[in-house]
Design an enzyme around this catalytic site. Structure first.
Site, PDB file in Angstrom:
ATOM      1  N   GLY A  69       1.934   0.127  -8.664  1.00  0.00           N
ATOM      2  CA  GLY A  69       0.685   1.380  -8.513  1.00  0.00           C
ATOM      3  C   GLY A  69       0.600   2.382  -9.554  1.00  0.00           C
ATOM      4  N   ASN A 153      -1.136  10.297   0.310  1.00  0.00           N
ATOM      5  CA  ASN A 153      -0.196   9.523   0.467  1.00  0.00           C
ATOM      6  C   ASN A 153       0.850  10.490   1.591  1.00  0.00           C
ATOM      7  OD1 ASN A 153       0.069  10.630  -2.290  1.00  0.00           O
ATOM      8  ND2 ASN A 153       2.291  10.621  -2.029  1.00  0.00           N
ATOM      9  N   GLN A 181      -2.827   3.928  -1.181  1.00  0.00           N
ATOM     10  CA  GLN A 181      -2.575   4.203   0.177  1.00  0.00           C
ATOM     11  C   GLN A 181      -3.875   3.713   1.016  1.00  0.00           C
ATOM     12  OE1 GLN A 181       0.188   4.693   1.767  1.00  0.00           O
ATOM     13  NE2 GLN A 181       1.311   5.565   0.230  1.00  0.00           N
ATOM     14  N   SER A 201      -1.543  -1.175  -4.772  1.00  0.00           N
ATOM     15  CA  SER A 201      -0.194  -1.780  -4.800  1.00  0.00           C
ATOM     16  C   SER A 201       0.364  -2.662  -3.776  1.00  0.00           C
ATOM     17  CB  SER A 201       0.905  -0.300  -4.909  1.00  0.00           C
ATOM     18  OG  SER A 201       2.120  -0.705  -5.237  1.00  0.00           O
ATOM     19  N   GLY A 202       1.247  -3.680  -4.066  1.00  0.00           N
ATOM     20  CA  GLY A 202       1.655  -4.609  -3.107  1.00  0.00           C
ATOM     21  C   GLY A 202       2.411  -4.176  -1.898  1.00  0.00           C
ATOM     22  N   HIS A 203       3.360  -2.952  -2.463  1.00  0.00           N
ATOM     23  CA  HIS A 203       4.403  -2.897  -1.212  1.00  0.00           C
ATOM     24  C   HIS A 203       3.878  -1.796  -0.255  1.00  0.00           C
ATOM     25  CE1 HIS A 203       6.254   1.073  -2.813  1.00  0.00           C
ATOM     26  NE2 HIS A 203       5.406   0.946  -3.850  1.00  0.00           N
ATOM     27  N   CYS A 325       8.353  10.433  -2.472  1.00  0.00           N
ATOM     28  CA  CYS A 325       8.608  10.549  -3.919  1.00  0.00           C
ATOM     29  C   CYS A 325       9.234  11.969  -4.044  1.00  0.00           C
ATOM     30  CB  CYS A 325       7.568  10.459  -4.952  1.00  0.00           C
ATOM     31  SG  CYS A 325       6.521   9.041  -4.340  1.00  0.00           S
TER      32      CYS A 325
HETATM   33  N1  PLP Z   1      -0.335   6.228  -5.619  1.00  0.00           N
HETATM   34  C1  PLP Z   1      -0.232   6.583  -4.251  1.00  0.00           C
HETATM   35  C2  PLP Z   1      -1.186   7.407  -3.600  1.00  0.00           C
HETATM   36  C3  PLP Z   1       1.153   6.288  -3.786  1.00  0.00           C
HETATM   37  O1  PLP Z   1       1.269   6.595  -2.444  1.00  0.00           O
HETATM   38  C4  PLP Z   1       2.160   5.614  -4.591  1.00  0.00           C
HETATM   39  C5  PLP Z   1       3.353   5.430  -4.027  1.00  0.00           C
HETATM   40  O2  PLP Z   1       3.982   6.060  -3.151  1.00  0.00           O
HETATM   41  C6  PLP Z   1       1.628   5.193  -6.111  1.00  0.00           C
HETATM   42  C7  PLP Z   1       0.505   5.572  -6.296  1.00  0.00           C
HETATM   43  C8  PLP Z   1       2.900   4.496  -7.002  1.00  0.00           C
HETATM   44  O3  PLP Z   1       2.659   3.222  -6.470  1.00  0.00           O
HETATM   45  P1  PLP Z   1       3.903   2.257  -6.903  1.00  0.00           P
HETATM   46  O4  PLP Z   1       5.222   2.735  -5.909  1.00  0.00           O
HETATM   47  O5  PLP Z   1       3.510   0.992  -6.472  1.00  0.00           O
HETATM   48  O6  PLP Z   1       4.382   2.842  -8.217  1.00  0.00           O
END
Ligand code: PLP
Length: 382
Positions: A69, A153, A181, A201-203, A325
Site C-alpha cells: 500500500g 487506520n 483500510q 493493499s492485500g494484507h 506503525c
Molecule cells: N495506508 C493505510 C491507511 C494503512 O493503514 C496502511 C498500513 O497500515 C498503509 C497505507 C500501508 O500499507 P502497506 O502496509 O501495504 O504498505
C-alpha cells in the site's frame, strides 16, 4: 490467541492460500515469457486484475499491481505530482492532503516538499473527519493532486470522499484516495467517489503481505517510481504472480461476501462497544456516524496504552496501541494531535480491530480480560 488487530494485518484466508499454491509450485513461469508456462502465469495475473477491478467498479486496465500500500500511495501522489509539474513547466507545484493520513502518505508528501512542492494539510474535526469545504478552500490553480484517505487506520473514521471527489472533478484536479483500510470492509466505488487514483493493499483484506494495487483512471499519466515495461510501463519489475493471484482471490471473495460480512462486523462492533463501556473510565474515539464496521479506538483513564497492550498479549489477546506503525512511541502521534488530544489525554489509547473469523465469544472474553488487566494496571499506577 485471539487476534483483534485486523487493521495492522489480517490472516490469509485458506481459499486464498489454495489459489496461490499452484503458482508457487508447478506454475512458476515468468508472465512475460512467450512459452506456455509463462502464459499460464500471464492468464492468472489478468484474471486477478479483473477481480480487483470488479470489487471497486474499475476497468481491469486501470489496475496496476505494486508491492504494498505504501508503494501505491507513493506512486499515486509522487507520480501524479511530478508528472503534472513536468507537463505544466513547473506551474503545478502544490499538493493538498489531510492532517490524519497514514505515514505512507505523510512521508511521500514530506519528500515532495524537499523537491520544492508546497503541501497543504487540511485539518479535521475532533472525530478525525474533514469538512469538504475546507478541502475546496485549499485547492489552488497550482494544485497538482489532492490526497485524502477513505478510512482512517487508527480511529476508523470514514472521510467524505464522495463530496471531495465532486469538488476535485469540478476544480478540476486529480484526486487520490488511500483506501487501504476501506476496501473489503465498506463499499468502494471509484466512479461514485470520482477518484483518479486509489490505493489498496492485500494484507488488509485477507491476502498476503507484499502485494497491493493502485487504481489509475484511464487517461491519468504518472511518472513511474520503477521504470520498466511491466504493468503498461507504470510499474516495472517481474510480477509477484502467486501473491497477485492471492489478492485477486481475496477481492473475488469480498465482492460476494462483503455485504453480509459488513453487517456481521457492525453487530460485533456494537457488542464490543457495549462491553467496553461497562468498564469504568473508558472513552470511545472516532466518528459515531461515519466509521469502519471493524474498528474501535478507545482511551482508558489511568493506564498506559502500551502497557495495556502487553498485559492483554500475556492474557492471549492481540490488539494495538494507537497505530501499529507508531507503537512504542510516547508521542501522541499526528492523528491524535489532529483531533486535539495531548500525549497525556491519549496515554491509555488502544485500537481493537475485528475481522474475518472474530466471534461474539472472542469479544466477551476480551472485555473480561481488559477488565482484569486494567484493574491490575490501575492499582500499580496509583
Ligand atoms: N495506508 C493505510 C491507511 C494503512 O493503514 C496502511 C498500513 O497500515 C498503509 C497505507 C500501508 O500499507 P502497506 O502496509 O501495504 O504498505
Amino acid at each position: 490467541m485471539i487476534y483483534l488487530d485486523h487493521n495492522a494485518t489480517t490472516p490469509v484466508r485458506p481459499e486464498v492460500v489454495d489459489a496461490m499454491l499452484p503458482y508457487l509450485r508447478e506454475s512458476y513461469g515468468n508472465p512475460n515469457s512467450v512459452h506456455q508456462l509463462g502464459q499460464r502465469s500471464r492468464k492468472a495475473i489478468e484474471a486477478a486484475r479483473e477481480h480487483v477491478a470488479a470489487l471497486i467498479g474499475a476497468f481491469p486496465d486501470e489496475i496496476v499491481f505494486t508491492s504494498c500500500g505504501s508503494e501505491s500511495d507513493a506512486l499515486a501522489i509522487q507520480g501524479a505530482a511530478e508528472e503534472r509539474r513536468r507537463a505544466t513547466d513547473g506551474h503545478k507545484n502544490h499538493v493538498v492532503t489531510s492532517a490524519v493520513e497514514h505515514e505512507a502518505v505523510v512521508q511521500t508528501c514530506a519528500e515532495l516538499e524537499k523537491r520544492g512542492f508546497e503541501v497543504t494539510k487540511v485539518a479535521c474535526d475532533n472525530t478525525g473527519r474533514l469538512k469538504p469545504a475546507d478541502v475546496a478552500a485549499a485547492i489552488r490553480p497550482e494544485t497538482a493532486v489532492v490526497s485524502v484517505m477513505w478510512a482512517n487506520n487508527e480511529l476508523g473514521t470514514l472521510e467524505p470522499v464522495e463530496e471531495i471527489g465532486k469538488i476535485c472533478k469540478a476544480a478540476p484536479v486529480l484526486f487520490h484516495s488511500d483506501a487501504v483500510q476501506a476496501v473489503g470492509k465498506v463499499p468502494v466505488d471509484v466512479n461514485a467517489a470520482n477518484v483518479s487514483l486509489l490505493s489498496l493493499s492485500g494484507h488488509k483484506l485477507n491476502a498476503p503481505k507484499g502485494v497491493a494495487a493502485l487504481y489509475v483512471r484511464r487517461g491519468v499519466v504518472l511518472a513511474p517510481l520503477v521504470t520498466g515495461n511491466q504493468e503498461r510501463a507504470r510499474r516495472g519489475g517481474t510480477e509477484n504472480v502467486a501473491s497477485i493471484v492471492g489478492l485477486g482471490e481475496a477481492c473475488r471473495l469480498w465482492k460476494d461476501e462483503q455485504a453480509a460480512h459488513r453487517k456481521h462486523l457492525e453487530r460485533l462492533r456494537k457488542h464490543l462497544i457495549a462491553g467496553l463501556e461497562s468498564i469504568e473510565g473508558c472513552r470511545i474515539n472516532g466518528n459515531p456516524d461515519h466509521h469502519l464496521p471493524n474498528t474501535v479506538h478507545v482511551c482508558f483513564d489511568g493506564v498506559d496504552g502500551a502497557q495495556t497492550v502487553v498485559a492483554l498479549d500475556l492474557a492471549g489477546f492481540c490488539v494495538s496501541s494507537g497505530s501499529a506503525c507508531a507503537s512504542g512511541s510516547t508521542d501522541p502521534g499526528h492523528v491524535m494531535s489532529a483531533i486535539g488530544y495531548t500525549a497525556n489525554q491519549c496515554r491509555g489509547a488502544i485500537r481493537v480491530s475485528i475481522g474475518w473469523g472474530t466471534t461474539e465469544q472472542d469479544l466477551d472474553a476480551f472485555v473480561e480480560a481488559a477488565q482484569g488487566a486494567l484493574s491490575k494496571l490501575r492499582k500499580v499506577s496509583v
